[in-house]
Design a protein around this motif. Structure first.
Motif, PDB file in Angstrom:
ATOM      1  N   UNK A 199       0.885  -1.090  -0.039  1.00  0.00           N
ATOM      2  CA  UNK A 199      -0.179   0.160   0.051  1.00  0.00           C
ATOM      3  C   UNK A 199       0.962   1.231   0.041  1.00  0.00           C
ATOM      4  N   UNK A 200       0.325   2.320  -0.450  1.00  0.00           N
ATOM      5  CA  UNK A 200       1.046   3.517  -0.308  1.00  0.00           C
ATOM      6  C   UNK A 200       1.546   3.869   1.179  1.00  0.00           C
ATOM      7  N   UNK A 201       2.781   4.678   1.398  1.00  0.00           N
ATOM      8  CA  UNK A 201       3.463   4.719   2.495  1.00  0.00           C
ATOM      9  C   UNK A 201       2.689   5.285   3.745  1.00  0.00           C
ATOM     10  N   UNK A 202       2.840   5.060   5.059  1.00  0.00           N
ATOM     11  CA  UNK A 202       2.355   5.770   5.801  1.00  0.00           C
ATOM     12  C   UNK A 202       3.224   6.566   6.941  1.00  0.00           C
ATOM     13  N   UNK A 203       3.309   7.859   7.094  1.00  0.00           N
ATOM     14  CA  UNK A 203       3.828   8.717   7.848  1.00  0.00           C
ATOM     15  C   UNK A 203       3.566   8.737   9.235  1.00  0.00           C
ATOM     16  N   UNK A 204       4.363   8.439  10.338  1.00  0.00           N
ATOM     17  CA  UNK A 204       3.874   8.070  11.562  1.00  0.00           C
ATOM     18  C   UNK A 204       4.365   9.509  12.209  1.00  0.00           C
ATOM     19  N   UNK A 205       3.799   9.698  13.580  1.00  0.00           N
ATOM     20  CA  UNK A 205       4.516  10.835  14.488  1.00  0.00           C
ATOM     21  C   UNK A 205       5.786  10.500  15.072  1.00  0.00           C
ATOM     22  N   UNK A 206       5.997   9.164  14.763  1.00  0.00           N
ATOM     23  CA  UNK A 206       7.462   9.075  15.490  1.00  0.00           C
ATOM     24  C   UNK A 206       8.525   9.126  14.459  1.00  0.00           C
ATOM     25  N   UNK A 207       8.252   9.439  13.188  1.00  0.00           N
ATOM     26  CA  UNK A 207       9.168   9.859  12.300  1.00  0.00           C
ATOM     27  C   UNK A 207       9.677   8.588  11.289  1.00  0.00           C
ATOM     28  N   UNK A 208       8.657   7.914  11.135  1.00  0.00           N
ATOM     29  CA  UNK A 208       8.700   6.510  10.251  1.00  0.00           C
ATOM     30  C   UNK A 208       8.057   6.814   8.795  1.00  0.00           C
ATOM     31  N   UNK A 209       8.434   6.270   7.777  1.00  0.00           N
ATOM     32  CA  UNK A 209       7.636   6.186   6.634  1.00  0.00           C
ATOM     33  C   UNK A 209       7.383   4.750   6.493  1.00  0.00           C
ATOM     34  N   UNK A 210       6.249   4.484   7.001  1.00  0.00           N
ATOM     35  CA  UNK A 210       5.815   2.853   6.839  1.00  0.00           C
ATOM     36  C   UNK A 210       5.266   2.308   5.593  1.00  0.00           C
ATOM     37  N   UNK A 211       5.589   1.292   5.044  1.00  0.00           N
ATOM     38  CA  UNK A 211       5.217   0.889   3.852  1.00  0.00           C
ATOM     39  C   UNK A 211       4.387  -0.499   4.503  1.00  0.00           C
ATOM     40  N   UNK A 212       3.080  -0.527   4.004  1.00  0.00           N
ATOM     41  CA  UNK A 212       2.319  -1.917   4.542  1.00  0.00           C
ATOM     42  C   UNK A 212       2.466  -2.849   3.429  1.00  0.00           C
ATOM     43  N   UNK A 213       2.527  -4.047   3.842  1.00  0.00           N
ATOM     44  CA  UNK A 213       3.103  -5.188   3.096  1.00  0.00           C
ATOM     45  C   UNK A 213       1.674  -6.303   3.197  1.00  0.00           C
ATOM     46  N   UNK A 214       1.003  -6.553   1.984  1.00  0.00           N
ATOM     47  CA  UNK A 214      -0.043  -7.424   2.283  1.00  0.00           C
ATOM     48  C   UNK A 214       0.489  -8.700   1.920  1.00  0.00           C
ATOM     49  N   UNK A 215       0.261  -9.762   2.854  1.00  0.00           N
ATOM     50  CA  UNK A 215       0.533 -10.861   2.359  1.00  0.00           C
ATOM     51  C   UNK A 215      -0.442 -12.089   2.579  1.00  0.00           C
ATOM     52  N   UNK A 216      -0.443 -13.218   2.185  1.00  0.00           N
ATOM     53  CA  UNK A 216      -1.172 -14.351   2.551  1.00  0.00           C
ATOM     54  C   UNK A 216      -0.356 -15.419   3.304  1.00  0.00           C
ATOM     55  N   UNK A 217      -0.688 -15.943   4.240  1.00  0.00           N
ATOM     56  CA  UNK A 217       0.188 -17.192   4.790  1.00  0.00           C
ATOM     57  C   UNK A 217      -0.183 -18.431   4.152  1.00  0.00           C
ATOM     58  N   UNK A 218       0.830 -19.023   3.379  1.00  0.00           N
ATOM     59  CA  UNK A 218       0.447 -20.065   2.506  1.00  0.00           C
ATOM     60  C   UNK A 218       1.114 -21.332   3.177  1.00  0.00           C
ATOM     61  N   UNK A 219       1.903 -21.443   4.173  1.00  0.00           N
ATOM     62  CA  UNK A 219       2.645 -22.476   4.578  1.00  0.00           C
ATOM     63  C   UNK A 219       2.371 -22.403   6.157  1.00  0.00           C
ATOM     64  N   UNK A 220       3.115 -23.458   6.737  1.00  0.00           N
ATOM     65  CA  UNK A 220       2.818 -23.879   8.060  1.00  0.00           C
ATOM     66  C   UNK A 220       3.253 -22.343   8.878  1.00  0.00           C
ATOM     67  N   UNK A 221       2.278 -22.223   9.752  1.00  0.00           N
ATOM     68  CA  UNK A 221       2.555 -21.199  10.779  1.00  0.00           C
ATOM     69  C   UNK A 221       2.190 -21.429  12.252  1.00  0.00           C
ATOM     70  N   UNK A 222       3.026 -21.465  12.984  1.00  0.00           N
ATOM     71  CA  UNK A 222       2.755 -21.529  14.456  1.00  0.00           C
ATOM     72  C   UNK A 222       3.428 -20.398  14.964  1.00  0.00           C
ATOM     73  N   UNK A 223       2.414 -19.429  15.542  1.00  0.00           N
ATOM     74  CA  UNK A 223       3.108 -18.373  16.277  1.00  0.00           C
ATOM     75  C   UNK A 223       3.704 -18.319  17.443  1.00  0.00           C
ATOM     76  N   UNK A 224       5.102 -17.539  17.509  1.00  0.00           N
ATOM     77  CA  UNK A 224       5.864 -17.639  18.644  1.00  0.00           C
ATOM     78  C   UNK A 224       6.315 -16.567  18.830  1.00  0.00           C
ATOM     79  N   UNK A 225       5.723 -15.689  19.857  1.00  0.00           N
ATOM     80  CA  UNK A 225       6.161 -14.140  20.097  1.00  0.00           C
ATOM     81  C   UNK A 225       7.636 -14.254  20.566  1.00  0.00           C
ATOM     82  N   UNK A 226       8.387 -13.273  20.042  1.00  0.00           N
ATOM     83  CA  UNK A 226       9.837 -13.160  20.616  1.00  0.00           C
ATOM     84  C   UNK A 226       9.485 -12.094  21.811  1.00  0.00           C
TER      85      UNK A 226
END
Length: 200
Positions: A111-138
């Motif tokens: 998607x088009x970039x998004x400017x944050x109040x903390x000074x980042x220009x963030x690009x949202x990447x849209x994806x589909x999870x197509x393989x095995x995924x077991x969430x494990x938080x760092x």
């Protein structure tokens, strides 16, 4: 809406012409320095198939973090020298933060970039999870990994405008609460922009 229809709607939304967004969209009186330097970053809006269609993977950031502790966010972060671009940064950070293998993600686009109040220009990447995924938080960065139904985050009616005092001024922002999770700020703004295009 069936999964195939949801994927088709995401593809149409990504292909649509859209303006860049900003944390300042609801606060047009904010004066931004023209010489400000924004740091590039990438976040991953990863959709995983569930029994009822697609769900969006989100995280609750660790309460011990210096920036945005305890907030709801996409996996992602700033572009490092090892990253080819914002897409690579988003995939690398998602692997580090929630153990999502980049090989298990089909990138649909950005998607088009998004400017944050903390000074980042963030690009949202849209994806589909197509393989095995077991969430494990760092544990150093992520307190919890959870999912939100497509029907919730892709419905513009779920979003409302709230406000609070920030740096001596009242700042308005979007919210889309889901159960115990308070989705707001940049995450909500980027999602609302995508939702508008999905429903267009």
């Amino acid at each position: 809406m069936a999964t195939s229809e949801q994927v088709a709607a995401l593809r149409r939304a990504i292909a649509a012409d859209r303006d860049a967004s900003s944390d300042f969209d609801l606060n047009p009186d904010t004066v931004l320095p023209p010489t400000r330097k924004l740091r590039p970053a990438g976040v991953l809006a990863a959709f995983v198939e569930s029994g009822d269609g697609l769900d969006l993977v989100l995280t609750k950031r660790s309460s011990r973090l210096k920036h945005h502790p305890g907030q709801i966010a996409f996996p992602g972060g700033k572009v490092d020298p090892v990253d080819a671009d914002e897409v690579a940064a988003a995939l690398r950070e998602a692997h580090e933060e929630v153990a999502l293998d980049p090989q298990a993600v089909q990138v649909l686009g950005t998607l088009p970039p998004h400017e944050t109040v903390t000074g980042f220009l963030v690009t949202p990447v849209i994806g589909l999870v197509t393989g095995p995924f077991t969430p494990r938080p760092e544990p150093g960065e992520v307190e919890e990994v959870f999912t939100v139904p497509f029907a919730h985050v892709m419905n513009p009616a779920r979003y409302s405008v709230q406000g609070r005092r920030w740096r001596g001024q009242r700042r308005l922002y979007y919210t889309a609460p889901f159960g115990p999770y308070y989705i707001w700020g940049a995450t909500a703004r980027m999602l609302r922009g995508l939702a508008e295009q999905v429903q267009a």
